[in-house]
Design an enzyme around this catalytic site. Structure first.
Site, PDB file in Angstrom:
ATOM      1  N   CYS A 163       0.643  -1.397  -0.159  1.00  0.00           N
ATOM      2  CA  CYS A 163      -0.013  -0.021  -0.069  1.00  0.00           C
ATOM      3  C   CYS A 163       0.825   1.364   0.017  1.00  0.00           C
ATOM      4  O   CYS A 163       1.487   1.371  -1.045  1.00  0.00           O
ATOM      5  CB  CYS A 163      -1.010  -0.037   1.269  1.00  0.00           C
ATOM      6  SG  CYS A 163      -2.326   1.102   1.158  1.00  0.00           S
ATOM      7  N   HIS A 219      -3.665  -5.584   1.127  1.00  0.00           N
ATOM      8  CA  HIS A 219      -2.911  -5.793   2.413  1.00  0.00           C
ATOM      9  C   HIS A 219      -2.860  -7.437   2.741  1.00  0.00           C
ATOM     10  O   HIS A 219      -3.702  -7.883   3.524  1.00  0.00           O
ATOM     11  CB  HIS A 219      -3.602  -5.190   3.496  1.00  0.00           C
ATOM     12  CG  HIS A 219      -3.447  -3.592   3.292  1.00  0.00           C
ATOM     13  ND1 HIS A 219      -2.410  -3.138   3.811  1.00  0.00           N
ATOM     14  CD2 HIS A 219      -4.224  -2.796   2.706  1.00  0.00           C
ATOM     15  CE1 HIS A 219      -2.542  -1.661   3.630  1.00  0.00           C
ATOM     16  NE2 HIS A 219      -3.497  -1.573   2.991  1.00  0.00           N
ATOM     17  N   GLU A 251      -1.079  -8.695   5.187  1.00  0.00           N
ATOM     18  CA  GLU A 251      -1.044  -8.708   6.659  1.00  0.00           C
ATOM     19  C   GLU A 251      -2.285  -8.910   7.407  1.00  0.00           C
ATOM     20  O   GLU A 251      -2.555  -9.183   8.556  1.00  0.00           O
ATOM     21  CB  GLU A 251      -0.064  -7.739   7.085  1.00  0.00           C
ATOM     22  CG  GLU A 251      -0.745  -6.299   7.189  1.00  0.00           C
ATOM     23  CD  GLU A 251      -0.839  -5.492   5.791  1.00  0.00           C
ATOM     24  OE1 GLU A 251      -0.533  -5.969   5.047  1.00  0.00           O
ATOM     25  OE2 GLU A 251      -1.208  -4.305   5.876  1.00  0.00           O
TER      26      GLU A 251
END
Lengths: 239, 970
Positions: free
Chosen positions: A94, A214, A216
Site C-alpha cells: 500500500c 494488504h 497482513e
C-alpha cells in the site's frame, strides 16, 4: 537467525499487524523507525529482509509516499543500494508500494529515477474493499508456487491506480480478479481502475515486491481469509 | 487580532505550479458541482501552487513537487485566463500549512538548506460560469473561511511566515455593573455565561481586591460552560443517577466508569478495553468538514487520554441531519444544506480516520427535520494493559509537557459558543470556533504514547479539547496546583495573546504530567517518534491555576473557586404537551401494493445501502477486524455489529453495536431511550455475545433546556438508569449535549430528543459469533420475542408515508428480555444458531432482505405464523407497559399484515436453525414463531398458508436498495 526490518515513519499505520503476520511464519521481525535510520541509530545491513507497511507516511504530503521516498533516497541511498545489491527481499504494501515507486526502486531498481506512479483511484475516492488477486507467472520468491491461484485479502487505499510509462519494466505479480478468477477492469472488483488489473509488481529480480492490497490483514486465524500469509510464508522459505 | 504581513526585505518568494495530466480530484469536483446547481459548468482545472521562501534552486526541488509521470511542473501558471475565472484558495496568513514541515524536511534532505518556509495554495479554473458565480461556489463548497481565504490576483507577499502582534493583557472589572450590562458584555465577549455566573465572578473580584484579567474571566466562563461543566445535567442531577445505577450494579468487569476520559471494562489476559462517544454538533453544523474531522480527532484523543494512555482500535461515525434531499428553499435561514453536511462529513471522516489507521466499526446516517443543528457523534474504542488503566495524581514538581501540534487561533470560544443555541448569526460570529484537524499530527503521538507509557514517562495524561490548555491543565492540576509559562507554548499564530493561548482549541495536542526524573527520556522518545513537545509548566502545591506571559502574571485563580464556585441555576421541569397524531395507513392488499411498500422501505434513507459512505473508510486496518461493517458474500450486507480480535493470535473478541433512532424520541422520549439500550444489546446478543459481559455508552442530544425539555431529559435518564439496573448492564461512559436548538428567523427548531447507545463488551472466542446472512437453503427461520402488529409508531414504514404516529412498540419488561437472551445464549452454546439478527428499522422484512443479500439465497415469511405469535403473547399477557392499541381478544388475522412485516419489534430476534430443530423443547417459556424458511433461490416471498401474497426477485429489490443513498451523494 534471519531478521526482517519493518520500516515505519510518522503516519505509517500498518506496522503492528505486519509484525503479527510475520510472527505466524516464524520470521523474527523488528520495528525500525525511519528516524533511527536517518540518525544512524539503526542500519539496514543488520536485516535479511525489509518491509515497508501501509499508512499515510508524513501525511501523504506532496504525494503518497513521496516524503518517505525522498528521505530514503537522499539520506539512505547508499545503505539501501547495498541492501538491494546483496539480493535481500524487500516488500512494500500500500503506502509502502507508493514509497517504492516514488523512490524508483520499483519497477526497475533505479533509485531516484521514477518509472511508475500510483495515482488517485478512478472513482476519486478512498476504496475499502475485499479483493481477489490472481497470481501471475513471475519468477519471484514472494509468489513461488502460488502461480494461477486466487488470493483474497482486504484492500484499502485512495491512490492505487498504477501508471507505467514503460510497461515492459513492470513485472506483474498480482492482478485484480473477478468472481471467475479472470483479471478485471470492472469496478469495484478492480477498486482503483488500474489498466491491466495490476495490483502488484516485482522488479526484474523478483526480490522486490510492491502491492496495493494488504496481505497482513489476511494472515491470522481471526481474519476472513489467510491467503495473505502465503506471501510471508514464501519469504520465510526464501530466507 | 492584528494579523499583518510584516515587511521582510530581500527575501525572495517564488511560486511553483503543478498540474495533473489526468486529475481525478478535479473530475470528481466537476461532477459534484454540476449536480449541485452548476449544470452550466463545462470544465474545472485544478492547479496546486507551492510558494517557496528563501534562497532555493527550485529546479532541484522539482522531483519533490511533481512526479512527471502524472504531474507537470512550471514556474508559470498553466491556466489560460481566457478559459474562465480562476479562484485561488490558501490558508490565512497567520495559519501554518500542515505540509510546511514535510516540505522543509524533504527539501533539506535534498540539500536545499536555503528553503526557509513554504506554503500551498490551490487554483481552480471554472469554464462556463461567471467570476461572481465561481466565487459563490467556492465559498459554499471549496474552502473553510476560518482558516482559508481567497487569494486575490496580484496580491504581493512579503513573507510566508505567519506573523502578527498580540493584543495586550486586559484587566476587566465587573464591579458595580448592573445585570443588563453584565449580560450584554457576556454576549459581546462570547462568554455566553448566565447571569448567576457573572455575579459570582463579580463577587469574587471584590474578595480578590483586584479586577480579573481577561484570561481569568475567559477561563471561568469556559470552565463553567455547559459544554465543559455540564451545568444542565448537574443542575438536574442526571449524571448522578447514571453513576448511582452503575454503582448499584457493581459489575465485576467494570474498571473505570464516568471518571476518566473514557469508560473501561476488563478484557482478558490483563488487558482493559475502553469506550467513549463524543458529539461535535455545533462545529459540524457550521463547518461540517472541519467539525466532523475534529469530532474524530477529539474522541480518539479521549482514548489516548484514558488511564496512562490507551491505544485506539476502532471508531464510529453517527450523523443525524435534516433530509439531504430537501429543497434548497426549505433549508432554514442560516443553516447549511443537509446534503452538504452529509457529503462533507463523509469526506471528513475519510480524511481523518483513514490516516489515523483506526478501523471503522459503524457508519450510521439518519435524518430528521429537527436536525437543523446536526448530530455529529463519533465513538472510539481503546485497548490498554490493566496496570496502566488508572491515572495517578500529578505530584508537585511534575512537568506539564505539551505534545503534538502548535497552538493557533482556531477553535477559540468553541466551548462557550457550542453551549449556546445556534442562529444564523452565531454561524457568522463564532465561525472561528471551528477547529481544523491534521490527522498526521495525531497519528504521530498515537504511535508514541504507548511507548512513553511503557517507559514510565506518564504520571497522568489528558487531551486538549474544549477550553484548550486552561481546561486540561486546570483539570489535571485540580488537586495540586499548576503554574504555566505561556511563553514556552509553541505557536502557529504569532498574534495570539495570553488568554487566546490558554483557550485555543487547536487540535492534536495532549498534556502529560511527567515525573521530573523522566523528562529527558520522554523528550528523547518523542524526538525519535517525531512528535513536537514543550515543557510549559510545573505542577505545584499552591492549589492555584497560575500562568505568566511576557513577564506578566495573567492568571491566578484558586482551584477551589474554579471547580467549586460555579452556581447551578435551578431548572424547572413541566410535563410536555405532545401533539401526536395516530397513524392512518391503508394496508397493502395486492402484490403490487406490497411490492411498492417494500420498495419504499428499501429506498428509505435509514434502510438503504449506505456503503457509498461506508466503503470510503478503512474497516480492516490494524488486522484486528473479524467482522466488519459489511459482510456476507460479496461483502455488501450490513453486519449490524462489529467484532474485533484485539490481541493478535488470541481468540478473544470485542463486540460493539450502536442504536440510534431519530423518529422514536418525539413520540415517547423515555421509551425511545429504553428501546435504544435494548436494540444495542440485542444486536450483540443475537450474534452470540453474552450480555453479562457487556457495558454501555450513552450520548444524549436534546434541545436547549426549557421546562418540557428538562422533564423529558430527566425521564430519559431515569428510564435508562432503571433499565440498566434491571438488566444488570452498566453504563460506563457517555456525554450530553443540551444545546440542540436552532433559531431561524424567529422560529426555533429543536432536535428530537436523541439518545444514541453503544453496547460493547468481550467475547471469549470470536469463532463463536454468528452473522445474519443465511447459511443453508431449507433452514427454518424463527422469530423470537414480542411482536405487535399495531406498533408502527416511529417506524420507517410510517415515515415513508410521512407519518410518525403516537405510540411505540412495547418490549415487555427486563425480566422477559433476560429470559429471551438467556434462551438465545443456550441455543448459541449448543451451536444451533446458523444465522441471527435483531429486528429494528425496516422490521422483519429488512433483516430478511439483508440476510438473503449476504447469502445469495432467499426467504419465505409465513404471515400467519407471525400473527399467531402476536396472539400468543396476548393470551399469556406477559408484561407490557400499556395495552395494545387493538382491543384485547381480536382474532390473529386482525393484526395488520404490514405491521407484522415492517413493525420495529426492538428486542425481538430472527434466528436461522436447522430443519429438524425443535423449538418447543428449547424455547418453552419464550414467545416464538416459525417465521418461515430459507429458499435456495434469491427471492423474497410473503405467504399466508399455501398462498403467496407477494414475491419478488432479490436482484430487483437489491437495485432499489442500492440506489437512493448513492444518488444523494452524487
Amino acid at each position: 537467525m534471519s531478521r526482517a526490518a519493518i520500516l515505519y515513519a510518522p503516519g505509517t499505520n500498518c506496522h503492528e499487524e505486519t509484525v503479527a503476520a510475520l510472527d505466524r511464519t516464524g520470521i523474527a521481525s523488528e520495528l525500525v523507525l525511519l528516524r533511527d535510520l536517518l540518525d544512524g541509530r539503526a542500519r539496514l545491513n543488520r536485516f535479511q529482509a525489509a518491509i515497508i507497511p501501509g499508512g499515510f507516511s508524513y501525511g501523504d504530503h506532496l504525494g503518497a509516499g513521496r516524503i518517505f521516498a525522498t528521505l530514503l533516497v537522499a539520506r539512505l541511498g547508499e545503505q539501501l543500494g547495498e541492501f538491494l545489491a546483496a539480493g535481500r527481499p524487500l516488500l512494500g504494501v500500500c503506502n509502502g508500494f507508493q514509497v517504492l515507486g516514488e523512490a524508483g526502486i520499483l519497477p526497475a531498481r533505479s533509485l531516484g529515477k521514477r518509472g511508475m506512479a500510483l495515482v488517485e483511484n478512478q472513482s476519486g475516492r478512498f476504496e475499502d474493499r475485499n479483493v481477489r488477486l490472481l497470481v501471475s507467472r513471475n519468477e519471484s520468491p514472494w509468489t513461488r508456487g502460488l502461480e494461477g491461484q486466487i488470493l483474497e485479502m482486504p484492500s484499502a487505499h485512495g491512490e492505487g491506480r498504477a501508471l507505467f510509462p514503460e510497461s515492459r519494466l513492470a513485472r506483474v505479480a498480482l492482478r485484480y480478479a473477478d468472481g471467475f478468477g479472470n483479471p478485471t477492469a470492472h469496478y469495484p472488483e478492480n477498486p482503483n481502475g488500474t489498466a491491466g488489473a495490476v495490483a502488484g509488481i516485482t522488479d526484474d529480480t523478483g526480490l522486490v515486491l510492491g502491492l496495493m492490497p494488504h496481505p497482513e490483514r489476511a494472515s491470522l486465524p481471526a481474519h476472513g481469509s489467510q491467503d495473505g500469509l502465503k506471501l510471508f510464508q514464501n519469504l520465510a522459505r526464501a530466507l | 487580532m492584528g494579523l499583518s504581513l510584516v515587511t521582510r526585505p530581500s527575501m525572495s518568494i517564488q511560486p511553483v505550479y503543478v498540474t495533473f495530466h489526468d486529475d481525478a480530484e478535479a473530475r470528481a469536483w466537476l461532477g459534484f458541482l454540476q449536480r449541485h446547481g452548476y449544470a452550466e459548468l463545462r470544465d474545472l482545472v485544478l492547479e496546486r501552487v507551492y510558494w517557496l521562501e528563501g534562497k532555493v534552486r527550485s529546479e532541484r526541488l522539482a522531483p519533490l513537487f511533481a512526479n512527471p509521470i502524472y504531474q507537470a511542473i512550471s514556474e508559470k501558471s498553466a491556466l489560460d485566463p481566457s478559459r474562465g475565472p480562476v479562484i485561488e484558495i490558501a490558508y490565512r496568513p497567520a495559519v501554518t500549512d500542515p505540509e510546511t514541515p514535510s516540505i522543509l524536511a524533504a527539501a533539506h534532505a535534498l540539500g536545499e538548506d536555503g528553503l526557509e518556509f513554504a506554503r500551498l495554495s490551490r487554483r481552480y479554473q471554472f469554464s462556463g460560469i461567471e467570476a461572481s458565480t465561481a466565487r459563490k461556489l467556492a465559498e459554499r463548497f471549496l474552502f473553510n473561511k476560518v482558516v482559508e481565504r481567497i487569494r486575490e490576483p496580484g496580491e504581493i507577499l512579503v513573507t510566508l511566515r505567519p506573523t502578527g502582534r498580540p493584543d495586550a493583557v486586559e484587566s476587566i472589572s465587573l464591579a458595580g455593573l448592573d445585570a443588563a450590562t453584565l449580560e450584554r458584555l457576556s454576549i459581546e465577549r462570547s462568554w455566553y455565561a448566565p447571569l448567576s455566573q457573572l455575579k459570582v465572578i463579580q463577587d469574587h473580584e471584590v474578595r480578590l481586591g483586584r479586577p480579573h484579567t481577561d484570561a481569568e474571566i475567559e477561563i471561568l466562563a469556559q470552565t463553567w460552560s455547559d459544554h465543559c461543566y455540564h451545568t444542565t445535567w448537574k443542575s438536574l442531577g442526571l449524571l448522578k443517577k447514571l453513576q448511582a445505577a452503575t454503582a448499584r450494579i457493581a459489575h465485576p468487569l467494570v474498571v473505570s466508569a464516568f471518571k476518566d476520559n473514557a469508560g473501561g471494562l476488563e478484557f482478558y489476559d490483563g488487558w482493559v478495553i475502553t469506550i467513549k462517544g463524543e458529539t461535535h454538533n455545533f462545529p459540524s453544523s457550521i463547518a461540517p468538514f472541519g467539525g466532523v474531522a475534529t469530532k474524530h480527532g477529539g474522541v480518539i484523543r479521549d482514548t489516548l487520554g484514558f488511564g496512562k494512555g490507551a491505544y485506539p482500535i476502532g471508531g464510529t461515525t453517527v450523523m443525524g441531519t435534516m433530509d439531504p434531499a430537501m429543497k434548497e428553499e426549505e433549508v432554514p435561514a442560516g443553516a447549511l444544506h443537509p446534503q452538504l453536511i452529509l457529503s462533507e462529513s463523509i469526506r471528513a471522516t475519510s480524511y481523518y480516520v483513514n490516516p489515523m489507521g483506526i478501523p471503522m466499526m459503524h457508519a450510521v446516517y439518519r435524518r430528521h427535520a429537527g436536525y437543523a443543528k446536526c448530530l455529529a457523534l463519533g465513538h472510539s474504542l481503546g485497548l490498554i494493559p490493566e496496570r496502566y488503566a488508572a491515572k495517578e495524581e500529578p505530584r508537585p514538581g511534575d512537568i506539564a509537557l505539551l505534545i503534538g501540534g502548535e497552538t493557533g487561533r482556531d477553535g477559540i470560544h468553541g466551548a462557550t459558543a457550542s453551549s449556546t443555541s445556534m442562529t444564523g448569526e452565531t454561524l457568522q460570529k463564532e465561525s472561528a470556533a471551528v477547529q481544523i484537524g491534521h490527522p498526521i499530527t495525531e497519528r504521530r503521538f498515537a504511535t508514541a504514547i504507548p511507548a512513553l507509557r511503557d517507559a514510565g514517562c506518564i504520571r497522568s495524561i489528558t487531551d486538549l479539547g474544549a477550553g484548550g490548555i486552561s481546561c486540561a491543565a486546570g483539570e489535571m492540576g485540580a488537586g495540586t496546583g499548576v503554574a504555566l509559562d505561556l511563553d514556552t507554548v509553541p505557536l502557529k499564530d504569532k498574534s495570539l495573546t495570553a488568554w487566546e493561548i490558554l483557550l485555543s482549541e487547536s487540535q492534536e495536542r495532549m498534556l502529560i504530567a511527567v515525573p521530573p526524573e523522566k523528562l529527558a527520556e520522554a523528550q528523547t522518545l518523542l524526538d525519535r517518534y517525531e512528535v513536537a513537545h514543550a515543557a510549559i509548566g510545573r505542577f505545584t502545591d499552591s492549589g492555584k491555576l497560575e500562568a505568566v506571559w511576557r513577564d506578566q502574571r495573567v492568571v491566578e485563580i484558586e482551584m477551589d473557586f474554579l471547580w467549586g464556585a460555579c452556581p447551578l441555576d435551578p431548572i424547572p421541569a413541566a410535563a410536555p404537551r405532545r401533539q401526536l397524531q395516530p397513524l392512518s395507513i391503508p394496508e397493502p392488499r395486492t402484490a403490487a401494493e406490497w411490492s411498492e411498500a417494500a420498495r419504499r422501505i428499501l429506498g428509505h434513507y435509514h434502510c438503504a445501502d449506505q456503503s457509498a459512505a461506508g466503503s470510503r473508510f478503512d474497516s480492516t486496518v490494524q488486522g484486528r477486524t473479524v467482522i466488519g461493517p459489511y459482510g456476507g458474500k460479496n461483502h455488501c450486507m450490513p453486519s449490524g455489529f462489529y467484532l474485533s480480535a484485539p490481541l493478535y493470535g488470541k481468540p478473544y473478541g470485542v463486540i460493539t453495536a450502536v442504536a440510534f433512532n431519530p423518529f422514536y424520541g418525539e413520540i415517547d422520549p423515555a421509551e425511545m431511550a429504553r428501546l435504544m439500550v435494548i436494540e444495542a444489546v440485542t444486536r450483540a446478543v443475537a450474534a452470540g455475545a453474552d450480555y453479562h459481559d457487556l457495558a454501555l455508552c450513552d450520548n444524549f442530544y436534546t434541545p436547549r433546556v426549557r421546562p418540557d425539555v428538562a422533564w423529558d431529559l430527566t425521564r430519559m435518564v431515569e428510564a435508562i438508569a432503571e433499565l440498566s439496573v434491571e438488566l444488570g448492564i452498566p453504563f460506563i461512559s457517555g456525554k450530553d449535549s443540551s444545546s440542540g436548538t436552532f433559531d431561524a428567523g424567529g422560529k426555533s427548531i429543536d432536535v428530537p430528543p436523541t439518545l444514541a447507545v453503544a453496547a460493547f463488551g468481550r467475547v471469549r472466542d470470536v469463532k463463536r459469533i454468528v452473522t445474519k446472512d443465511f447459511k443453508r437453503a431449507g433452514s427454518k427461520l424463527l422469530l423470537i420475542g414480542r411482536v405487535d402488529g399495531d406498533a408502527l409508531g416511529g417506524s420507517v414504514y410510517a415515515d415513508t408515508l410521512r407519518q410518525h404516529g403516537n405510540a411505540l412498540h412495547s418490549f415487555g419488561d427486563a425480566r422477559a428480555l433476560r429470559a429471551l437472551w438467556d434462551a438465545l445464549l443456550r441455543l448459541h452454546a449448543r451451536g444451533e444458531v446458523l444465522s441471527a439478527s435483531a429486528v429494528g428499522e425496516g422490521g422483519v422484512f429488512l433483516r430478511q432482505f439483508e440476510a438473503a443479500l449476504g447469502s445469495d439465497l432467499g426467504a419465505r415469511v409465513q404471515f400467519e405464523a407471525v400473527a399467531a405469535l402476536g396472539e400468543r403473547r396476548r393470551v399469556q399477557k406477559s408484561g407490557g407497559r400499556r395495552p395494545p392499541l387493538q382491543e384485547v381478544g381480536a382474532a390473529p388475522d386482525a393484526w395488520r399484515k404490514d405491521g407484522l412485516l415492517f413493525g420495529e419489534f426492538i428486542g425481538s430476534v430472527i434466528v436461522e436453525v436447522g430443519p429438524s430443530f425443535d423449538p418447543a423443547a428449547s424455547l418453552a417459556d419464550i414467545p416464538y414463531a416459525a417465521l418461515g424458511e430459507v429458499l435456495p433461490e434469491p427471492r423474497f416471498e410473503l405467504a399466508e398458508g399455501n398462498e403467496i401474497i407477494w414475491q419478488e426477485e432479490m436482484a430487483r429489490l437489491t437495485e432499489t436498495w442500492r440506489k437512493p443513498f448513492r444518488e444523494i451523494l452524487e
